[in-house]
Write an enzyme that holds these catalytic residues in place. Structure first.
Site, PDB file in Angstrom:
ATOM      1  N   ASP A 285       1.179  -1.257  -0.165  1.00 26.71           N
ATOM      2  CA  ASP A 285      -0.050   0.359  -0.380  1.00 26.71           C
ATOM      3  C   ASP A 285       1.223   1.046   0.194  1.00 26.71           C
ATOM      4  O   ASP A 285       2.121   0.973   0.864  1.00 26.71           O
ATOM      5  CB  ASP A 285      -0.747   0.087   1.436  1.00 26.71           C
ATOM      6  CG  ASP A 285      -1.777   0.512   0.895  1.00 26.71           C
ATOM      7  OD1 ASP A 285      -2.814   0.684   0.168  1.00 26.71           O
ATOM      8  OD2 ASP A 285      -2.159   1.750   1.522  1.00 26.71           O
ATOM      9  N   SER A 286       0.694   2.183  -1.005  1.00 31.42           N
ATOM     10  CA  SER A 286       2.018   3.341  -1.832  1.00 31.42           C
ATOM     11  C   SER A 286       1.027   4.506  -1.629  1.00 31.42           C
ATOM     12  O   SER A 286      -0.186   4.231  -2.454  1.00 31.42           O
ATOM     13  CB  SER A 286       2.520   2.605  -2.181  1.00 31.42           C
ATOM     14  OG  SER A 286       2.581   2.178  -3.531  1.00 31.42           O
TER      15      SER A 286
ATOM     16  N   TYR B  17       2.317   8.777  -9.585  1.00 29.70           N
ATOM     17  CA  TYR B  17       2.442  10.297  -9.404  1.00 29.70           C
ATOM     18  C   TYR B  17       3.604  10.335 -10.394  1.00 29.70           C
ATOM     19  O   TYR B  17       4.490  11.394  -9.855  1.00 29.70           O
ATOM     20  CB  TYR B  17       2.396  10.672  -8.142  1.00 29.70           C
ATOM     21  CG  TYR B  17       0.925  10.545  -7.904  1.00 29.70           C
ATOM     22  CD1 TYR B  17      -0.269  12.373  -8.208  1.00 29.70           C
ATOM     23  CD2 TYR B  17       0.816   9.809  -7.132  1.00 29.70           C
ATOM     24  CE1 TYR B  17      -1.091  12.349  -7.399  1.00 29.70           C
ATOM     25  CE2 TYR B  17      -1.000   9.653  -6.456  1.00 29.70           C
ATOM     26  CZ  TYR B  17      -1.689  11.230  -7.083  1.00 29.70           C
ATOM     27  OH  TYR B  17      -2.679  11.144  -6.462  1.00 29.70           O
ATOM     28  N   ASP B  18       4.791   9.710 -10.819  1.00 30.67           N
ATOM     29  CA  ASP B  18       6.336   9.649 -10.835  1.00 30.67           C
ATOM     30  C   ASP B  18       6.429  11.081 -11.712  1.00 30.67           C
ATOM     31  O   ASP B  18       7.360  11.370 -11.696  1.00 30.67           O
ATOM     32  CB  ASP B  18       6.279   8.253 -12.037  1.00 30.67           C
ATOM     33  CG  ASP B  18       6.788   6.910 -11.173  1.00 30.67           C
ATOM     34  OD1 ASP B  18       6.180   7.203  -9.819  1.00 30.67           O
ATOM     35  OD2 ASP B  18       7.104   5.550 -11.759  1.00 30.67           O
TER      36      ASP B  18
ATOM     37  N   HIS C 231      10.629   3.828  -3.144  1.00 30.27           N
ATOM     38  CA  HIS C 231       9.924   4.104  -2.358  1.00 30.27           C
ATOM     39  C   HIS C 231       9.712   2.203  -2.039  1.00 30.27           C
ATOM     40  O   HIS C 231      10.162   1.470  -0.664  1.00 30.27           O
ATOM     41  CB  HIS C 231       8.834   4.433  -1.578  1.00 30.27           C
ATOM     42  CG  HIS C 231       8.369   4.732  -2.638  1.00 30.27           C
ATOM     43  ND1 HIS C 231       8.556   4.837  -4.383  1.00 30.27           N
ATOM     44  CD2 HIS C 231       6.583   4.055  -2.830  1.00 30.27           C
ATOM     45  CE1 HIS C 231       7.015   4.748  -4.377  1.00 30.27           C
ATOM     46  NE2 HIS C 231       6.368   3.917  -4.314  1.00 30.27           N
ATOM     47  N   ARG C 232       9.570   1.218  -3.217  1.00 34.41           N
ATOM     48  CA  ARG C 232       9.749   0.139  -3.280  1.00 34.41           C
ATOM     49  C   ARG C 232      10.612  -0.516  -2.828  1.00 34.41           C
ATOM     50  O   ARG C 232      10.365  -1.667  -2.122  1.00 34.41           O
ATOM     51  CB  ARG C 232       8.692  -0.496  -4.369  1.00 34.41           C
ATOM     52  CG  ARG C 232       7.449  -0.086  -4.417  1.00 34.41           C
ATOM     53  CD  ARG C 232       6.186  -0.710  -5.447  1.00 34.41           C
ATOM     54  NE  ARG C 232       4.920   0.036  -5.143  1.00 34.41           N
ATOM     55  CZ  ARG C 232       4.664   1.128  -6.199  1.00 34.41           C
ATOM     56  NH1 ARG C 232       5.025   1.683  -6.832  1.00 34.41           N
ATOM     57  NH2 ARG C 232       3.597   1.913  -6.331  1.00 34.41           N
TER      58      ARG C 232
END
Length: 200
Positions: free
Chosen positions: A68-69, A155-156, A185-186
């Site tokens: 979940d990010s 949102y990259d 982040h992953r």
């Protein structure tokens, strides 16, 4: 090859996770979840990740990962946060989400456009309530004034990670998949998960 299910119907996330997993566990094959989507009624990334991982493990009988990010914007008090995928409504329209966020920040000057991508990954092993783990990865940066680059997703195209040379800063939409997978982040969350995967 050992299979592990990723609790998502998003093929981009499956590809990204497979690339990250292959770096340290080439014997693990990440497969997409084909079951019903649970209601994500948690109020934190960790709660929602566990909801999804538990559902996938129960449905498939396989060890399950769930991510979940989202993006957390400081000037918005951490929003969109857990609502990142639905920021512009329940249609999960990535382009609309991005456009709305840029519009909300249109008058915010660059020094105040700081943000972080946050990824929380849950690992659930079916049949063993003690084998539930949650790890987190944070990728700091700021938001560009306009989208650029055709890579990545979500949102990259507006996220500019910290740590780049000032005269060569790029949004993640301009990064290669390899660059992103090494720094995201992953990948940061997954590095904390590696010791737990070794016990599978």
């Amino acid at each position: 090859m050992r299979k592990i299910v990723l609790a998502t119907h998003n093929p981009h996330k499956v590809e990204e996770f497979q690339a990250i997993v292959a770096e340290t566990r080439p014997d693990l094959q990440v497969v997409a979840y084909d079951g019903p989507e649970p209601v994500e009624d948690g109020v934190t990334f960790a709660e929602n990740a566990l909801i999804k991982a538990r559902a996938a493990a129960a449905h498939t009988g396989l060890p399950a990962l769930a991510d979940d990010s989202g993006i957390c914007v400081d000037v918005l008090g951490g929003a969109p946060g857990v609502f990142s995928a639905y920021w512009a409504g329940h249609a999960k329209d990535a382009a609309a989400n991005l456009t709305l966020l840029l519009d909300q920040l249109s008058d915010v000057r660059d020094p105040h456009r700081t943000a972080q991508f946050v990824s929380t990954i849950a690992l659930v092993v079916p049949g063993d309530a003690s084998r539930e783990s949650v790890v987190e990865g944070v990728w700091p940066g700021r938001l560009a004034a306009a989208a650029s680059g055709g890579g990545g997703f979500g949102y990259d195209p507006i996220f500019v990670p910290d740590g780049q040379e000032p005269d060569a800063e790029r949004t993640v939409g301009e990064w290669t998949a390899h660059e992103k997978n090494a720094a995201s982040h992953r990948s940061r969350a997954f590095r904390s998960l590696v010791p737990l995967l070794e016990t599978l």
